[in-house]
Scaffold this motif. Sequence first.
Motif, mmCIF file in Angstrom:
data_model
loop_
_atom_site.group_PDB
_atom_site.id
_atom_site.type_symbol
_atom_site.label_atom_id
_atom_site.label_comp_id
_atom_site.label_asym_id
_atom_site.label_seq_id
_atom_site.Cartn_x
_atom_site.Cartn_y
_atom_site.Cartn_z
ATOM 1 N N ASP A 1 0.830 -1.212 0.000
ATOM 2 C CA ASP A 1 0.000 0.000 0.000
ATOM 3 C C ASP A 1 0.861 1.256 0.000
ATOM 4 N N ALA A 2 1.958 1.229 0.755
ATOM 5 C CA ALA A 2 2.818 2.417 0.833
ATOM 6 C C ALA A 2 3.481 2.713 -0.511
ATOM 7 N N VAL A 3 3.962 1.668 -1.159
ATOM 8 C CA VAL A 3 4.598 1.876 -2.465
ATOM 9 C C VAL A 3 3.556 2.354 -3.478
ATOM 10 N N TYR A 4 2.391 1.769 -3.393
ATOM 11 C CA TYR A 4 1.334 2.165 -4.323
ATOM 12 C C TYR A 4 0.958 3.636 -4.114
ATOM 13 N N ARG A 5 0.849 4.030 -2.877
ATOM 14 C CA ARG A 5 0.509 5.432 -2.591
ATOM 15 C C ARG A 5 1.607 6.372 -3.090
ATOM 16 N N PHE A 6 2.816 5.984 -2.862
ATOM 17 C CA PHE A 6 3.957 6.802 -3.296
ATOM 18 C C PHE A 6 3.955 6.993 -4.819
ATOM 19 N N ILE A 7 3.731 5.925 -5.525
ATOM 20 C CA ILE A 7 3.749 6.014 -6.988
ATOM 21 C C ILE A 7 2.501 6.724 -7.504
ATOM 22 N N LEU A 8 1.378 6.414 -6.902
ATOM 23 C CA LEU A 8 0.129 7.024 -7.385
ATOM 24 C C LEU A 8 0.130 8.539 -7.185
ATOM 25 N N LYS A 9 0.682 8.981 -6.076
ATOM 26 C CA LYS A 9 0.724 10.426 -5.837
ATOM 27 C C LYS A 9 1.603 11.133 -6.863
ATOM 28 N N ASN A 10 2.550 10.428 -7.396
ATOM 29 C CA ASN A 10 3.416 11.025 -8.402
ATOM 30 C C ASN A 10 2.817 10.914 -9.801
ATOM 31 N N LEU A 11 2.276 9.760 -10.112
ATOM 32 C CA LEU A 11 1.786 9.543 -11.478
ATOM 33 C C LEU A 11 0.342 9.998 -11.656
ATOM 34 N N ARG A 12 -0.449 9.830 -10.597
ATOM 35 C CA ARG A 12 -1.879 10.146 -10.628
ATOM 36 C C ARG A 12 -2.636 9.283 -11.644
ATOM 37 N N GLN A 13 -2.105 8.149 -11.918
ATOM 38 C CA GLN A 13 -2.791 7.200 -12.796
ATOM 39 C C GLN A 13 -2.724 5.821 -12.133
ATOM 40 N N GLU A 14 -3.901 5.337 -11.813
ATOM 41 C CA GLU A 14 -3.950 4.117 -11.011
ATOM 42 C C GLU A 14 -3.330 2.919 -11.724
ATOM 43 N N GLU A 15 -3.672 2.760 -12.992
ATOM 44 C CA GLU A 15 -3.176 1.571 -13.703
ATOM 45 C C GLU A 15 -1.656 1.587 -13.814
ATOM 46 N N ASP A 16 -1.136 2.765 -14.156
ATOM 47 C CA ASP A 16 0.326 2.862 -14.237
ATOM 48 C C ASP A 16 0.967 2.610 -12.880
ATOM 49 N N ALA A 17 0.354 3.130 -11.843
ATOM 50 C CA ALA A 17 0.900 2.926 -10.499
ATOM 51 C C ALA A 17 0.875 1.443 -10.133
ATOM 52 N N ARG A 18 -0.201 0.755 -10.459
ATOM 53 C CA ARG A 18 -0.281 -0.678 -10.163
ATOM 54 C C ARG A 18 0.771 -1.470 -10.934
ATOM 55 N N ASP A 19 0.951 -1.092 -12.189
ATOM 56 C CA ASP A 19 1.968 -1.783 -12.990
ATOM 57 C C ASP A 19 3.354 -1.623 -12.377
ATOM 58 N N ILE A 20 3.635 -0.404 -11.947
ATOM 59 C CA ILE A 20 4.966 -0.161 -11.369
ATOM 60 C C ILE A 20 5.121 -0.916 -10.053
ATOM 61 N N VAL A 21 4.078 -0.955 -9.261
ATOM 62 C CA VAL A 21 4.158 -1.703 -7.992
ATOM 63 C C VAL A 21 4.402 -3.180 -8.269
ATOM 64 N N GLN A 22 3.701 -3.712 -9.230
ATOM 65 C CA GLN A 22 3.884 -5.136 -9.547
ATOM 66 C C GLN A 22 5.289 -5.403 -10.063
ATOM 67 N N THR A 23 5.744 -4.523 -10.938
ATOM 68 C CA THR A 23 7.106 -4.697 -11.455
ATOM 69 C C THR A 23 8.133 -4.604 -10.331
ATOM 70 N N SER A 24 7.907 -3.690 -9.408
ATOM 71 C CA SER A 24 8.846 -3.521 -8.292
ATOM 72 C C SER A 24 8.892 -4.766 -7.423
ATOM 73 N N PHE A 25 7.737 -5.325 -7.126
ATOM 74 C CA PHE A 25 7.732 -6.536 -6.298
ATOM 75 C C PHE A 25 8.299 -7.725 -7.056
#
Lengths: 266, 161
Positions: free
Chosen positions: B15-39
């Motif tokens: 959740d923390a990584v997702y929030r961090f990325i989402l606040k920067n990108l403001r696009q949920e799908e892109d944020a989810r993709d980045i979180v998945q790639t990171s994990f």
Amino acid sequence: MMPAKRIDKGNYEEFFLLYVDNELPAADREAVDSFVSAHPELREELELLLETRLIPEEQLFGNPEVLMKPERAARRNTYLLLRWLAPAAAAVWLLFTGISQFGGSVDGPPLRPPIKIASQEPVTKPTAPRKTDTPARVIRIPEKRPLAVPTDKLSATTAPLAVTEAAETVEPGTNITETVIESAAPVLVPAETIQTTSVQQTAVKNNYASEALFHPDGDAEAEEEQGRSKKGFRVLVRKATRVYQKVVEPEGDKPLIRLSKADIEL
Amino acid sequence: MTEREYNQCVTDYADAVYRFILKNLRQEEDARDIVQTSFEKLWKHHLQVESATAKSYLFSIAYHQMIDHLRKSKRMQLRADFEETVRVQPGKADNLKSILNHALDRLPEIQRSLVMLKDYEGYSYEEIGQITGLSGSQVKVYLHRARLQLKQYLVKPENLI
């Protein structure tokens, strides 16, 4: 992160920023608080900087389980289960199959039909075999063949085999002209299952004993085998004695190698 | 790091990584993709990563993934100055949080990331430097600059109306 100097009117902004970022040690934080108390006109500036700090928001990824991986312990448990379950099942199957097929019984050894000694007296006419469900096996001992084991020794040698009353019917030195042994099948019979023969004087309670007694060739082979083994043993003892004598009493001045407690001649 | 510890990282930090990325990108799908790639990257190297440093490692992967994503989409602002020319009127927003979010959106990507890593995750300058590849001094300078720009945004009367 430590500031380089003490807080004053020329560097307070850096102290305020470090204060907001929570990078000041406790002593410097107290110094900032004291400085603000001493200079209330700067308090608003510090409070504005404090307001720039973000408030954490609740934003959930949603389904973190898609990111998770199966743990090795779970995988190992599954692997071990599959690894041991099949052999265990096979072992159980073999156990029950073996018991059922090979006649295993908890109450006693595997059973076979009893061998019945039909006659031990000279037979003038063949004894009619008893009517049994299975065809009888008849072993005929050649005529005038002496009993392999004298009956006076029989009681002693076959005592564990429980030959009873044999001495009464087979006198020492008596020749058995013909003996008919009826048997349903050549399998082993426990002593308890042997029934009384048609000749009432003889009751042999062990089939092994009876077969050993009346088998025409078994004794000769046994004696021959025993003789071979005895001869081999004697030769071995003779050789060992010779080697021992050479080792213990060496001849002349032959060089010896001392090995442990014995001297070996070269 | 064991599989169990990795899964614990997912529970603790997804959740923390997702929030961090989402606040920067403001696009949920892109944020989810980045979180998945990171994990996925964390999982790939989980045997080499210590459990104690897993969170920093994860944020570092996510941060650089996000930077790459922004560069590819040509939305990266390379200059670190506050954009005073483009200013969105918050209207009658009296909510300080909303104003602050608008001010945050005006910050360059790097400064915004630093502010979030500091305020959301509580990292020190040095830790933020390790995550972002900057030095501790650079982090301090960028962060102080961002704070002052946010403060200036808050005090402007047109932003408070």
